[in-house]
Design a protein around this motif. Structure first.
Motif, mmCIF file in Angstrom:
data_model
loop_
_atom_site.group_PDB
_atom_site.id
_atom_site.type_symbol
_atom_site.label_atom_id
_atom_site.label_comp_id
_atom_site.label_asym_id
_atom_site.label_seq_id
_atom_site.Cartn_x
_atom_site.Cartn_y
_atom_site.Cartn_z
ATOM 1 N N LYS A 78 0.831 -1.203 0.000
ATOM 2 C CA LYS A 78 0.000 0.000 0.000
ATOM 3 C C LYS A 78 0.867 1.256 0.000
ATOM 4 O O LYS A 78 0.590 2.226 -0.730
ATOM 5 C CB LYS A 78 -0.918 -0.025 1.224
ATOM 6 C CG LYS A 78 -1.866 1.164 1.309
ATOM 7 C CD LYS A 78 -2.735 1.059 2.558
ATOM 8 C CE LYS A 78 -3.646 2.272 2.692
ATOM 9 N NZ LYS A 78 -4.471 2.192 3.928
ATOM 10 N N LYS A 79 1.930 1.271 0.797
ATOM 11 C CA LYS A 79 2.822 2.431 0.845
ATOM 12 C C LYS A 79 3.532 2.646 -0.487
ATOM 13 O O LYS A 79 3.853 3.775 -0.851
ATOM 14 C CB LYS A 79 3.851 2.242 1.963
ATOM 15 C CG LYS A 79 3.254 2.350 3.368
ATOM 16 C CD LYS A 79 4.327 2.144 4.430
ATOM 17 C CE LYS A 79 3.719 2.263 5.822
ATOM 18 N NZ LYS A 79 4.735 2.037 6.887
ATOM 19 N N LEU A 80 3.776 1.540 -1.208
ATOM 20 C CA LEU A 80 4.425 1.633 -2.524
ATOM 21 C C LEU A 80 3.421 1.924 -3.636
ATOM 22 O O LEU A 80 3.809 1.997 -4.804
ATOM 23 C CB LEU A 80 5.150 0.313 -2.824
ATOM 24 C CG LEU A 80 6.336 -0.036 -1.925
ATOM 25 C CD1 LEU A 80 6.793 -1.464 -2.174
ATOM 26 C CD2 LEU A 80 7.492 0.938 -2.174
ATOM 27 N N HIS A 81 2.136 2.059 -3.261
ATOM 28 C CA HIS A 81 1.054 2.320 -4.217
ATOM 29 C C HIS A 81 0.903 1.206 -5.249
ATOM 30 O O HIS A 81 0.462 1.442 -6.373
ATOM 31 C CB HIS A 81 1.274 3.660 -4.938
ATOM 32 C CG HIS A 81 1.419 4.835 -4.019
ATOM 33 N ND1 HIS A 81 0.367 5.353 -3.291
ATOM 34 C CD2 HIS A 81 2.520 5.569 -3.675
ATOM 35 C CE1 HIS A 81 0.792 6.367 -2.557
ATOM 36 N NE2 HIS A 81 2.096 6.511 -2.768
ATOM 37 N N LEU A 82 1.256 -0.004 -4.846
ATOM 38 C CA LEU A 82 1.083 -1.160 -5.728
ATOM 39 C C LEU A 82 -0.301 -1.773 -5.565
ATOM 40 O O LEU A 82 -0.779 -2.482 -6.453
ATOM 41 C CB LEU A 82 2.155 -2.215 -5.447
ATOM 42 C CG LEU A 82 3.584 -1.816 -5.806
ATOM 43 C CD1 LEU A 82 4.553 -2.932 -5.446
ATOM 44 C CD2 LEU A 82 3.698 -1.508 -7.288
ATOM 45 N N VAL A 83 -0.935 -1.534 -4.422
ATOM 46 C CA VAL A 83 -2.313 -1.978 -4.200
ATOM 47 C C VAL A 83 -3.100 -0.830 -3.596
ATOM 48 O O VAL A 83 -2.541 0.074 -2.954
ATOM 49 C CB VAL A 83 -2.391 -3.207 -3.261
ATOM 50 C CG1 VAL A 83 -1.625 -4.375 -3.830
ATOM 51 C CG2 VAL A 83 -1.900 -2.857 -1.860
ATOM 52 N N ALA A 84 -4.409 -0.870 -3.827
ATOM 53 C CA ALA A 84 -5.321 0.083 -3.190
ATOM 54 C C ALA A 84 -6.239 -0.707 -2.265
ATOM 55 O O ALA A 84 -6.865 -1.680 -2.693
ATOM 56 C CB ALA A 84 -6.131 0.820 -4.244
ATOM 57 N N ILE A 85 -6.279 -0.331 -0.999
ATOM 58 C CA ILE A 85 -7.068 -1.052 -0.002
ATOM 59 C C ILE A 85 -8.206 -0.154 0.473
ATOM 60 O O ILE A 85 -7.985 0.999 0.869
ATOM 61 C CB ILE A 85 -6.197 -1.488 1.190
ATOM 62 C CG1 ILE A 85 -5.096 -2.449 0.712
ATOM 63 C CG2 ILE A 85 -7.046 -2.150 2.273
ATOM 64 C CD1 ILE A 85 -4.143 -2.879 1.805
ATOM 65 N N THR A 86 -9.410 -0.681 0.411
ATOM 66 C CA THR A 86 -10.599 0.059 0.833
ATOM 67 C C THR A 86 -11.228 -0.641 2.038
ATOM 68 O O THR A 86 -11.489 -1.851 1.985
ATOM 69 C CB THR A 86 -11.629 0.145 -0.306
ATOM 70 O OG1 THR A 86 -11.015 0.763 -1.449
ATOM 71 C CG2 THR A 86 -12.842 0.961 0.117
ATOM 72 N N ASP A 87 -11.447 0.114 3.103
ATOM 73 C CA ASP A 87 -12.068 -0.428 4.315
ATOM 74 C C ASP A 87 -13.524 0.029 4.422
ATOM 75 O O ASP A 87 -13.825 1.219 4.244
ATOM 76 C CB ASP A 87 -11.310 0.035 5.561
ATOM 77 C CG ASP A 87 -9.940 -0.619 5.675
ATOM 78 O OD1 ASP A 87 -9.084 -0.053 6.383
ATOM 79 O OD2 ASP A 87 -9.742 -1.680 5.055
ATOM 80 N N VAL A 88 -14.399 -0.914 4.697
ATOM 81 C CA VAL A 88 -15.793 -0.605 5.003
ATOM 82 C C VAL A 88 -15.971 -0.811 6.506
ATOM 83 O O VAL A 88 -15.865 -1.935 6.997
ATOM 84 C CB VAL A 88 -16.762 -1.512 4.213
ATOM 85 C CG1 VAL A 88 -18.208 -1.196 4.620
ATOM 86 C CG2 VAL A 88 -16.570 -1.318 2.723
ATOM 87 N N LYS A 89 -16.225 0.278 7.212
ATOM 88 C CA LYS A 89 -16.267 0.204 8.676
ATOM 89 C C LYS A 89 -17.695 0.047 9.191
ATOM 90 O O LYS A 89 -18.665 0.491 8.573
ATOM 91 C CB LYS A 89 -15.624 1.452 9.286
ATOM 92 C CG LYS A 89 -14.124 1.532 9.024
ATOM 93 C CD LYS A 89 -13.480 2.654 9.809
ATOM 94 C CE LYS A 89 -11.977 2.648 9.597
ATOM 95 N NZ LYS A 89 -11.292 3.717 10.377
#
Length: 400
Positions: free
Chosen positions: A184-195
């Protein structure tokens, strides 16, 4: 941790020892008779478990290696190898015991407690099927994304992806989370959280939202086409990190070929030509015995060169599989200069084959001309090589 040694009582108890790069300082299972305080250089600590090198860490100047075995009197629980030229102060058991006896009683008790903890943790160290957990996670994620990308709104469920990774790579959830945090920090993946949250009622009966938690988490690959390429570069740059990791102590032919940027069939040819030292290759003992029993010992007493086919002739070095009579006929047609061009571009085995199929006088002329071709023209070399292969195929009846 830097060490402060009191050597006033017996200056002969320790001595500086040097270890060239790659030297094994001690091995697992050996008697623990001495510890080392590193003055210069770096030392790798590792264990061998099921044909895998499990890296436990590195030690540098001011740090100690091998002390636990000396304190507990247990055999060495790990291996130590000098990663570069290393100078270390050798401390024997008597010196370490003297140091501990001079320490306050609580420090002595704490040392014993820590030694027990290290012994227990050492027994929990296991190997993993992947030599590079980071890259293994990336590969599994990329494969999962290829499947998910067929849907209208592609995304990966993080919990399901984590379960898949655990089954394949045998990592803990903590390790998986750390790898995805890095991605995520390298912008290789995008993570979306549904709270979500658990509603709470107060004493008046009023419902209010409670502490929030991550209800769902999804993963996307912003650029799936370059994801693996970037991940491989990140993994390559991180090979020298000091983190815990696992490397295969031995690799198979396919892994060797991939590491060399080649293919197994070319590596096999190079082994046959004697271009790669045989000491690099090993056989699995029980599997080898089963294969020998299945084939019979007579099978291994004679090696037959495979029958020549058109596909075998791809480059100049392949002429080592061509019979001498055919080569002599071809060389007589090509002439001195073209044969010299071939000798200049050929490998050692193919060059020897060329000279052996020329008379001594002609071989001498060809050697001189080949030595003079310092700046060989690539187009000319390719044309002569192609002509050689086509003439051989024609003589053998293999021309298309």
């Amino acid at each position: 941790m830097a060490q402060d040694i009191d050597r006033s009582d017996d200056d002969t108890d320790s001595a500086v020892r040097t270890f060239p790069k790659g030297t094994t300082i001690f091995r697992e299972g050996q008697i623990s008779d001495v510890a080392y305080i590193i003055k210069k250089g770096r030392v790798s600590i590792y264990r061998i478990l099921n044909n895998k090198r499990v890296r436990l860490g590195e030690r540098g100047p001011g740090e100690m290696v091998g002390e636990m075995g000396v304190i507990t009197a247990d055999p060495r629980g790990s291996n130590a190898e000098a990663l570069e030229y290393t100078e270390a102060l050798a401390c024997d058991k008597r010196l370490l015991q003297t140091m501990l006896l001079k320490s306050p009683r609580p420090v002595q008790l704490l040392t014993g407690y820590l030694a027990d903890r290290v012994r227990a943790l050492s027994g929990q160290i296991t190997d993993r099927p992947s030599g590079d957990p980071f890259l293994a996670v990336c590969r599994v994620t990329h494969l999962a994304w290829q499947v998910a990308s067929r849907s209208e709104k592609p995304q990966l469920d993080y919990a399901e992806l984590s379960r898949t990774i655990k089954d394949i790579v045998l990592l803990s959830q903590i390790e998986i989370d750390a790898i995805f945090e890095r991605l995520k920090k390298l912008h290789l993946v995008a993570i979306t959280d549904v709270k979500g949250n658990f509603p709470r009622k107060n004493i008046l009966g009023t419902t209010k939202p409670g502490p929030s938690f991550v209800k769902e988490r999804s993963v996307r690959l912003p650029d799936p086409d370059t994801f693996l390429a970037v991940a491989k570069n990140v993994s390559r740059d991180a090979r020298d990190r000091q983190d815990f990791g696992v490397d295969l102590e031995f690799c198979d032919l396919g892994d060797f070929a991939r590491e060399a940027g080649s293919s197994p069939d070319i590596i096999i040819k190079k082994i046959g030509y004697g271009e790669i030292p045989e000491k690099l290759f090993f056989f699995h003992k029980s599997a080898s015995r089963d294969y020998i029993d299945a084939m019979g010992q007579e099978f291994f007493r004679q090696a037959r060169r495979p029958r020549l086919t058109a596909a075998d002739l791809e480059r100049i070095d392949d002429i080592t599989a061509v019979d001498n009579a055919t080569l002599q006929e071809v060389f007589s047609v090509l002439g001195f200069h073209k044969v010299a061009v071939l000798a200049a571009m050929a490998g050692d085995a193919a060059r020897d084959k060329i000279y052996k199929n020329l008379s001594k006088k002609i071989a001498g002329v060809v050697r001189e001309e080949a030595a003079a071709l310092a700046n060989l023209d690539d187009d000319e070399a390719a044309a002569v090589e192609q002509e050689l292969l086509e003439r051989v195929k024609t003589i053998k009846g293999l021309a298309s």
